[in-house]
Write an enzyme that holds these catalytic residues in place. Structure first.
Site, PDB file in Angstrom:
ATOM      1  N   TRP A   1       0.939  -1.138   0.102  1.00 31.26           N
ATOM      2  CA  TRP A   1      -0.022   0.062   0.135  1.00 31.26           C
ATOM      3  C   TRP A   1       0.955   1.292  -0.095  1.00 31.26           C
ATOM      4  O   TRP A   1       1.954   1.221   0.307  1.00 31.26           O
ATOM      5  CB  TRP A   1      -0.763  -0.021   1.426  1.00 31.26           C
ATOM      6  CG  TRP A   1      -2.308   0.784   1.012  1.00 31.26           C
ATOM      7  CD1 TRP A   1      -2.478   2.104   1.486  1.00 31.26           C
ATOM      8  CD2 TRP A   1      -3.211   0.543   0.211  1.00 31.26           C
ATOM      9  NE1 TRP A   1      -3.643   2.489   1.098  1.00 31.26           N
ATOM     10  CE2 TRP A   1      -4.311   1.412   0.389  1.00 31.26           C
ATOM     11  CE3 TRP A   1      -3.609  -0.763  -0.522  1.00 31.26           C
ATOM     12  CZ2 TRP A   1      -5.435   1.457  -0.546  1.00 31.26           C
ATOM     13  CZ3 TRP A   1      -4.967  -0.684  -1.265  1.00 31.26           C
ATOM     14  CH2 TRP A   1      -5.430   0.240  -1.068  1.00 31.26           C
TER      15      TRP A   1
ATOM     16  N   ASP B   1       0.669  11.051  -0.286  1.00 28.19           N
ATOM     17  CA  ASP B   1      -0.249  12.111  -0.037  1.00 28.19           C
ATOM     18  C   ASP B   1      -1.541  11.487   0.353  1.00 28.19           C
ATOM     19  O   ASP B   1      -1.894  10.290   0.485  1.00 28.19           O
ATOM     20  CB  ASP B   1      -0.432  12.834  -1.414  1.00 28.19           C
ATOM     21  CG  ASP B   1      -1.146  12.128  -2.259  1.00 28.19           C
ATOM     22  OD1 ASP B   1      -0.902  10.851  -2.525  1.00 28.19           O
ATOM     23  OD2 ASP B   1      -1.841  12.613  -3.130  1.00 28.19           O
TER      24      ASP B   1
ATOM     25  N   GLU C   1      -3.063   8.742  -1.585  1.00 33.12           N
ATOM     26  CA  GLU C   1      -2.331   7.391  -1.610  1.00 33.12           C
ATOM     27  C   GLU C   1      -1.453   7.019  -2.743  1.00 33.12           C
ATOM     28  O   GLU C   1      -1.041   5.929  -2.724  1.00 33.12           O
ATOM     29  CB  GLU C   1      -3.183   6.217  -1.334  1.00 33.12           C
ATOM     30  CG  GLU C   1      -4.163   6.374  -0.298  1.00 33.12           C
ATOM     31  CD  GLU C   1      -5.058   5.430   0.385  1.00 33.12           C
ATOM     32  OE1 GLU C   1      -5.884   4.957  -0.279  1.00 33.12           O
ATOM     33  OE2 GLU C   1      -4.896   5.122   1.383  1.00 33.12           O
ATOM     34  N   GLU C   2      -1.048   7.951  -3.480  1.00 33.87           N
ATOM     35  CA  GLU C   2      -0.314   7.759  -4.530  1.00 33.87           C
ATOM     36  C   GLU C   2       1.036   8.365  -4.594  1.00 33.87           C
ATOM     37  O   GLU C   2       1.956   7.652  -5.218  1.00 33.87           O
ATOM     38  CB  GLU C   2      -1.141   8.442  -5.671  1.00 33.87           C
ATOM     39  CG  GLU C   2      -2.453   7.745  -6.060  1.00 33.87           C
ATOM     40  CD  GLU C   2      -3.269   8.287  -7.285  1.00 33.87           C
ATOM     41  OE1 GLU C   2      -4.230   7.417  -7.826  1.00 33.87           O
ATOM     42  OE2 GLU C   2      -3.043   9.555  -7.382  1.00 33.87           O
TER      43      GLU C   2
ATOM     44  N   GLU D   1     -18.386   7.472  -3.931  1.00 37.92           N
ATOM     45  CA  GLU D   1     -17.229   8.242  -3.947  1.00 37.92           C
ATOM     46  C   GLU D   1     -17.139   9.401  -5.241  1.00 37.92           C
ATOM     47  O   GLU D   1     -16.481  10.275  -4.802  1.00 37.92           O
ATOM     48  CB  GLU D   1     -15.798   7.455  -4.327  1.00 37.92           C
ATOM     49  CG  GLU D   1     -14.703   7.893  -4.200  1.00 37.92           C
ATOM     50  CD  GLU D   1     -13.437   6.818  -4.292  1.00 37.92           C
ATOM     51  OE1 GLU D   1     -13.472   6.457  -5.570  1.00 37.92           O
ATOM     52  OE2 GLU D   1     -12.608   6.559  -3.103  1.00 37.92           O
TER      53      GLU D   1
HETATM   54  C1  NOJ Z   1      -6.426   2.846  -4.101  1.00 39.47           C
HETATM   55  C2  NOJ Z   1      -6.050   4.318  -3.517  1.00 39.47           C
HETATM   56  O1  NOJ Z   1      -7.266   4.336  -2.234  1.00 39.47           O
HETATM   57  C3  NOJ Z   1      -6.436   5.220  -4.743  1.00 39.47           C
HETATM   58  O2  NOJ Z   1      -6.310   6.488  -4.180  1.00 39.47           O
HETATM   59  C4  NOJ Z   1      -5.408   5.240  -5.616  1.00 39.47           C
HETATM   60  O3  NOJ Z   1      -5.670   6.139  -6.674  1.00 39.47           O
HETATM   61  C5  NOJ Z   1      -5.301   3.752  -6.176  1.00 39.47           C
HETATM   62  N1  NOJ Z   1      -5.252   2.783  -5.174  1.00 39.47           N
HETATM   63  C6  NOJ Z   1      -4.365   3.540  -6.890  1.00 39.47           C
HETATM   64  O4  NOJ Z   1      -4.022   2.416  -7.501  1.00 39.47           O
HETATM   65  C1  NOJ Z   2      -9.086   6.429  -1.847  1.00 38.96           C
HETATM   66  C2  NOJ Z   2      -8.740   8.095  -1.412  1.00 38.96           C
HETATM   67  O1  NOJ Z   2      -7.964   8.364  -2.153  1.00 38.96           O
HETATM   68  C3  NOJ Z   2      -8.219   7.988   0.013  1.00 38.96           C
HETATM   69  O2  NOJ Z   2      -8.076   9.439   0.481  1.00 38.96           O
HETATM   70  C4  NOJ Z   2      -9.231   7.504   0.959  1.00 38.96           C
HETATM   71  O3  NOJ Z   2      -8.779   7.583   2.430  1.00 38.96           O
HETATM   72  C5  NOJ Z   2      -9.671   6.060   0.674  1.00 38.96           C
HETATM   73  N1  NOJ Z   2     -10.037   5.866  -0.777  1.00 38.96           N
HETATM   74  C6  NOJ Z   2     -10.875   5.400   1.672  1.00 38.96           C
HETATM   75  O4  NOJ Z   2     -12.082   6.068   1.377  1.00 38.96           O
END
Ligand code: NOJ
Ligand code: NOJ
Length: 581
Positions: free
Chosen positions: A138, A194, A197-198, A422
């Site tokens: 992750w 960030d 999560e990227e 979302e």
């Molecule tokens: C899952 C993350 O929650 C999301 O924010 C991100 O864009 C994708 N993974 C990328 O694979």
């Molecule tokens: C993906 C989002 O990018 C992230 O900010 C969030 O924490 C997770 N999904 C769970 O909602």
């Protein structure tokens, strides 16, 4: 006469818009509130299996699987509930809040891939809903979580001080808050993923919420007599405030979201930071990027404008009217669509600004915020406009209409029944990705509250100044790469394809195209069904990536979550062998 008719029509249009927003607020508020409660264990109707106080991100279990608990989402959600509890809007929430405290206290102690409680584990982004560690690859760590959790708990602690006793807080809440604050104070300048999560670098949202948490943490520690931590928290807060200034891009007139990532940097990150560090007592202070500060308003305009031409559902909308907005324009996750919580955040920043302008009885237009205000009044000039002036009246009315437009946009794309996913489709507005996203509901509620003039308690942002000397280097806060050099990595993936279908790779660093599907790199099928490519990536760094499929060059599908991940070596070359998932 004609002018009169036109302005009468304009007034009519804005009255109609306001009425429909009023009715959306009335119908959606209880749905959003119930949507949150449904997603909190152990009794929420959509969160079976979640421990008491655990907030699930969404009940969705496939494509995407969000049946986990994120520290960021949970803390923002409980912050909204704690606001309702302490304001007296909902006094029934006390039990839920105490469950939240108990569950977060447990999660803090869960050893996980980011570490133990004392070796970095607090930066773990999410956990299983039975309060065990999530161990797959992750984007970790994410250093906004501990700061946001501390902020939620500090608000509750301040209520407990007034309504119970200092000693109660010292023994029950302070140990939890102190763990998070010590983590922030020690590691704020380390590289972080960030909030999306990227991108692994430094991130404005993370830095801003870290700053806030240490300021209010220092004040709480003082009240509780925990004086040994205070000077370090204040010193580090000064360093963070100093670093925070560096995200401003004076040429572009916006806050750059991340120090890495190879993107434009226009991102909902910055509007979210502004609303979650709003302190009405700080006025329109630009040092802390308050919602009505010239920098935050200029940035908001640049961010919103980035979505006008890229989403079909925004076409034909006047260039100064509200549109649907997403995480960032380059986004491709789940199709890269508008997000309810991003569009709601724009409205909330504007409502927050209106709260301050009304309270201070004036509004200031600077050379930085001029383009923002000119959208509504092209002839406006730099200056301060008292509430008695027609300029003030015109601009505040226009900003209110603009803000309501973002709520009306979400309303337009809210399905009957009121459920909030979302995202909603950039092409037709239909809901996309995780259903019943808890954060979508919380973001909607806090935007509605700001519209009604409610501001949650401040955190000491008033009158802060950037120290003249400050230390911002030393561990991170830089480019987000661990070392200076690069290493050649060969990616091999076994994947069967049909004629016209090809395998591409995209991932978390510039050389892997920063998660873009458009510019993803095509692999070579010389050893089919093994597809290969060699790419130079930063040495000694956490690298995340996924393979994608395109048919005749057109995006078809992502590999399922989680991301693929490895730590690159300090030099030389490296091979990864994958099977398409
Ligand atoms: C899952 C993350 O929650 C999301 O924010 C991100 O864009 C994708 N993974 C990328 O694979
Ligand atoms: C993906 C989002 O990018 C992230 O900010 C969030 O924490 C997770 N999904 C769970 O909602």
């Amino acid at each position: 006469m004609r002018g009169f008719l036109l302005s009468a029509l304009a007034v009519c249009a804005s009255v109609v818009a306001q009425t429909s927003v009023d009715s959306y607020v009335a119908t959606e508020s209880p749905i959003a509130k119930q949507g949150i409660l449904n997603n909190i264990g152990p009794n929420g109707s959509k969160s079976q299996g979640a421990k008491a106080g655990v907030v699930i991100a969404s009940p969705s279990t496939t494509n995407p699987d969000y049946l986990f608990t994120w520290t960021r989402d949970s803390s923002l959600v409980f912050k909204a509930l704690i606001d309702q509890f302490i304001s007296g809007a909902d006094t029934t929430l006390l039990g839920q809040i105490q469950n939240f405290v108990t569950s977060e206290q447990i999660l803090q102690q869960v050893s996980n891939p980011s570490g133990t409680v004392s070796t970095g584990g607090l930066g773990e982004p999410h956990y299983n809903i039975d309060e065990t560690a999530f161990t797959a690859a992750w984007g970790r760590p994410q250093r906004d979580g501990p700061a946001l959790r501390a902020t939620a708990m500090i608000e509750y602690a301040n209520w407990l001080i007034k309504n119970t006793s200092v000693s109660n807080v010292v023994s029950n809440l302070w140990p939890i808050i102190k763990l998070d604050l010590d983590y922030v104070a020690a590691d704020w300048n380390q590289t972080t993923f960030d909030l999306w999560e990227e991108v692994s670098s430094s991130s404005f949202f993370t830095t801003a919420v870290q700053h806030r948490s240490l300021r209010e943490g220092a004040a709480l520690a003082t009240t509780l007599g925990q004086t040994s931590v205070v000077s370090n928290y204040i010193t580090q807060a000064g360093n963070i405030l100093c670093f925070l200034q560096s995200y401003w891009n004076p040429t572009g007139g916006y806050i750059t979201a991340n120090t890495g990532g190879g993107r434009s940097g226009k991102d909902a990150n910055t509007a979210l930071a502004s609303i979650h560090t709003f302190d009405p007592a700080a006025g329109c202070d630009a040092t802390t990027f308050q919602p009505c500060s010239d920098k935050a308003l200029s940035s908001l305009k640049v961010y919103v404008d980035a979505f006008r031409s890229i989403y079909t559902i925004n076409s034909g909308i006047a260039s100064n009217a509200a549109v649907a907005t997403g995480r960032y324009p380059e986004d491709s996750y789940m199709g890269g669509n508008p997000w309810y919580l991003a569009t709601a955040a724009v409205a909330e920043q504007l409502y927050d600004a209106l709260i301050v302008w009304k309270a201070q009885g004036s509004l200031n237009v600077t050379s930085i915020s001029l383009p923002f205000f000119q959208q509504f009044l092209p002839s406006v000039a730099v200056g301060t406009y008292a509430s008695s002036t027609s300029t003030f009246t015109t601009l505040t009315a226009a900003v209110k209409t603009f803000a309501d437009g973002f709520i009306a946009t979400n309303a337009k794309y809210t399905p009957s029944g009121g459920g909030l996913a979302e995202q909603y489709s950039r092409s037709n507005g239909a809901p996309v990705s995780a259903v019943d996203l808890t954060w979508s509901y919380a973001a909607t509620i806090t935007a509605f509250e700001a519209r009604a003039g409610f501001a949650s308690p401040g955190w000491g942002a008033a009158g802060l100044t950037v120290p003249t000397t400050c230390q911002t280097s030393g561990g991170g806060g830089g480019t987000g790469t661990g070392g200076s050099g690069t290493v050649a990595v060969t990616f091999n993936v076994m994947a069967t394809t049909f004629f016209g279908e090809n395998i591409y790779i995209t991932g978390s660093v510039d050389s892997l195209q920063d998660w873009s599907t458009d510019t993803a790199l095509i692999l070579n099928p010389a050893n089919y069904p093994i597809w290969s490519i060699t790419v130079n990536v930063p040495a000694s760094s956490d690298i995340q990536y996924k393979y994608i499929r395109k048919v005749n060059g057109v995006f078809e599908s992502w590999e399922s979550d989680p991301n693929n991940e490895f730590t690159s070596p300090s030099g030389g070359s490296f091979i990864v062998n994958d099977v398409w998932r």
